[in-house]
Design an enzyme around this catalytic site. Structure first.
Site, PDB file in Angstrom:
ATOM      1  N   LYS A   1      48.051  43.302  38.657  1.00 37.23           N
ATOM      2  CA  LYS A   1      47.811  44.645  39.220  1.00 37.23           C
ATOM      3  C   LYS A   1      48.757  44.846  40.402  1.00 37.23           C
ATOM      4  O   LYS A   1      49.862  44.320  40.397  1.00 37.23           O
ATOM      5  CB  LYS A   1      46.343  44.821  39.615  1.00 37.23           C
ATOM      6  CG  LYS A   1      45.401  44.345  38.519  1.00 37.23           C
ATOM      7  CD  LYS A   1      43.991  44.783  38.696  1.00 37.23           C
ATOM      8  CE  LYS A   1      43.150  44.181  37.567  1.00 37.23           C
ATOM      9  NZ  LYS A   1      41.828  44.746  37.478  1.00 37.23           N
TER      10      LYS A   1
ATOM     11  N   GLY B   1      36.902  43.158  36.973  1.00 36.72           N
ATOM     12  CA  GLY B   1      36.882  42.957  38.415  1.00 36.72           C
ATOM     13  C   GLY B   1      35.489  42.996  39.024  1.00 36.72           C
ATOM     14  O   GLY B   1      35.335  43.077  40.232  1.00 36.72           O
TER      15      GLY B   1
ATOM     16  N   SER C   1      36.761  39.903  33.866  1.00 34.95           N
ATOM     17  CA  SER C   1      36.218  38.767  34.616  1.00 34.95           C
ATOM     18  C   SER C   1      36.332  37.432  33.875  1.00 34.95           C
ATOM     19  O   SER C   1      35.441  36.591  33.956  1.00 34.95           O
ATOM     20  CB  SER C   1      34.765  39.040  35.036  1.00 34.95           C
ATOM     21  OG  SER C   1      34.695  40.205  35.847  1.00 34.95           O
TER      22      SER C   1
ATOM     23  N   HIS D   1      45.916  50.527  30.368  1.00 34.33           N
ATOM     24  CA  HIS D   1      44.881  49.803  31.124  1.00 34.33           C
ATOM     25  C   HIS D   1      43.857  50.822  31.643  1.00 34.33           C
ATOM     26  O   HIS D   1      44.223  51.956  31.963  1.00 34.33           O
ATOM     27  CB  HIS D   1      45.529  49.047  32.290  1.00 34.33           C
ATOM     28  CG  HIS D   1      44.594  48.091  32.960  1.00 34.33           C
ATOM     29  ND1 HIS D   1      43.668  48.506  33.889  1.00 34.33           N
ATOM     30  CD2 HIS D   1      44.420  46.752  32.813  1.00 34.33           C
ATOM     31  CE1 HIS D   1      42.969  47.452  34.284  1.00 34.33           C
ATOM     32  NE2 HIS D   1      43.408  46.377  33.657  1.00 34.33           N
TER      33      HIS D   1
ATOM     34  N   GLU E   1      42.549  51.190  34.378  1.00 35.98           N
ATOM     35  CA  GLU E   1      42.895  51.754  35.696  1.00 35.98           C
ATOM     36  C   GLU E   1      43.937  52.863  35.549  1.00 35.98           C
ATOM     37  O   GLU E   1      43.914  53.846  36.294  1.00 35.98           O
ATOM     38  CB  GLU E   1      43.387  50.632  36.628  1.00 35.98           C
ATOM     39  CG  GLU E   1      42.221  49.749  37.079  1.00 35.98           C
ATOM     40  CD  GLU E   1      42.590  48.295  37.364  1.00 35.98           C
ATOM     41  OE1 GLU E   1      43.771  48.000  37.590  1.00 35.98           O
ATOM     42  OE2 GLU E   1      41.663  47.456  37.349  1.00 35.98           O
TER      43      GLU E   1
ATOM     44  N   GLU F   1      38.790  45.560  26.757  1.00 32.39           N
ATOM     45  CA  GLU F   1      38.354  45.372  28.135  1.00 32.39           C
ATOM     46  C   GLU F   1      37.232  46.351  28.472  1.00 32.39           C
ATOM     47  O   GLU F   1      37.493  47.494  28.833  1.00 32.39           O
ATOM     48  CB  GLU F   1      39.522  45.612  29.090  1.00 32.39           C
ATOM     49  CG  GLU F   1      40.697  44.691  28.875  1.00 32.39           C
ATOM     50  CD  GLU F   1      41.496  44.505  30.157  1.00 32.39           C
ATOM     51  OE1 GLU F   1      41.672  43.356  30.557  1.00 32.39           O
ATOM     52  OE2 GLU F   1      41.917  45.513  30.753  1.00 32.39           O
TER      53      GLU F   1
ATOM     54  N   ASN G   1      47.389  39.826  34.552  1.00 36.53           N
ATOM     55  CA  ASN G   1      47.684  41.165  35.068  1.00 36.53           C
ATOM     56  C   ASN G   1      47.461  41.117  36.573  1.00 36.53           C
ATOM     57  O   ASN G   1      46.328  41.132  37.028  1.00 36.53           O
ATOM     58  CB  ASN G   1      46.753  42.196  34.415  1.00 36.53           C
ATOM     59  CG  ASN G   1      46.872  43.564  35.071  1.00 36.53           C
ATOM     60  OD1 ASN G   1      47.843  43.845  35.776  1.00 36.53           O
ATOM     61  ND2 ASN G   1      45.875  44.418  34.842  1.00 36.53           N
TER      62      ASN G   1
HETATM   63  C1  PEP Z   1      42.293  43.339  34.027  1.00 38.70           C
HETATM   64  O1  PEP Z   1      42.876  43.733  35.015  1.00 38.70           O
HETATM   65  O2  PEP Z   1      42.768  43.628  32.909  1.00 38.70           O
HETATM   66  C2  PEP Z   1      41.080  42.515  34.162  1.00 38.70           C
HETATM   67  C3  PEP Z   1      40.438  42.151  33.104  1.00 38.70           C
HETATM   68  O3  PEP Z   1      40.709  42.172  35.444  1.00 38.70           O
HETATM   69  P1  PEP Z   1      39.658  40.990  35.880  1.00 38.70           P
HETATM   70  O4  PEP Z   1      40.051  39.773  35.081  1.00 38.70           O
HETATM   71  O5  PEP Z   1      39.873  40.814  37.343  1.00 38.70           O
HETATM   72  O6  PEP Z   1      38.294  41.466  35.524  1.00 38.70           O
END
Ligand code: PEP
Length: 253
Positions: free
Chosen positions: A13, A175, A215, A97, A99, A169, A11
């Site tokens: 983003k 992040g 992460s 997601h 976000e 998640e 992803n």
């Molecule tokens: C994500 O954007 O779904 C995500 C898990 O980000 P990151 O791997 O950077 O934590």
């Protein structure tokens, strides 16, 4: 026993220019493991979807959009039509997601409508769920995540659920460099699988693929994928560089 094929989805983003996106795809597309071993998906910003589909044609690299609206067309300025995404050749759409939910106020009901819209156009949704740190500390994780799953899947058939992808998640791990331990992730993913079993049946629960996200990096993915119920990863930061993305795929190979 059903063997669930791992699915690793990047992803990006809201990152990369067109030139950077192309550089990534050229570096990756002929170096990914065969798709009978692992599904490899790149979730680029929606404005690049058409190009991604072009560049990856004839390869095993699949393309995801990062969001879609639930209506096909009309007076929805700035939104992306699922019909248009499908017409471009998009394979997957990331839905719900954290976000999208937190920054753009997307509700469970919208997530559900989007999942239906994605299926109506023969694409597959990657549906994200996850709890905040406050919710985890208050012991509300299982109930919250299970509620999100129920709302997201409302009205979908067992056949559809077997095809789609769920992504667990935990918001506090996205992040932040804070990964859930592989046991924590697996425990919550088991709860999600049990929720699918309650809603449908054992066969559906055994078939549905559930990713972990938060992460994930080349050096922690193997341990996560070793867990009984983790079927892949949805990856933000570590999916941006071609080398790192390829390492994630190798770990699933
Ligand atoms: C994500 O954007 O779904 C995500 C898990 O980000 P990151 O791997 O950077 O934590």
């Amino acid at each position: 026993d059903i063997v669930r094929k791992p699915i690793i989805a990047g992803n990006w983003k809201m990152n990369k220019t067109l030139a950077e996106a192309e550089e990534f795809v050229q570096a990756v597309k002929n170096n990914i493991p065969a798709n009978d071993v692992v599904d490899a998906v790149v979730g680029a910003p929606n404005i690049f979807t058409q190009k991604l589909v072009e560049w990856t044609e004839g390869t095993d690299l699949k393309v995801a959009a990062q969001n879609s609206y639930f209506e096909d067309e009309g007076a929805f300025t700035g939104e992306t039509s699922p019909k248009a995404l499908a017409d471009l050749g998009t394979d997957y759409v990331i839905i719900g997601h954290s976000e999208r939910r937190d920054i753009f106020g997307e509700t469970d009901e919208e997530v559900n409508k989007k999942a239906h819209a994605v299926f109506n156009h023969k694409m597959l949704p990657i549906i994200c769920v996850g709890e905040s740190l406050d919710q985890r500390e208050a012991g509300e994780t299982n109930e919250w995540v299970s509620g999100q799953v129920k709302a997201a899947l409302e009205g979908l058939t067992a056949e559809q659920v077997k095809e789609l992808v769920l992504a667990y998640e935990p918001i506090w791990a996205i992040g932040t460099g804070k990964t859930a331990t592989s046991e924590q992730a697996n425990d919550t993913i088991k709860v999600i699988r049990e929720t699918v079993q309650e809603l449908y049946d054992e066969e559906t629960a055994e078939a549905v693929r559930i990713q972990y996200g938060g992460s994930v990096k080349p050096d922690n993915i193997a341990e996560l994928l070793d867990q009984s119920d983790i079927d892949g990863a949805l990856v933000g930061g570590a999916s941006l560089e071609a080398d790192s993305f390829l390492k994630l795929l190798e770990a699933a190979d």
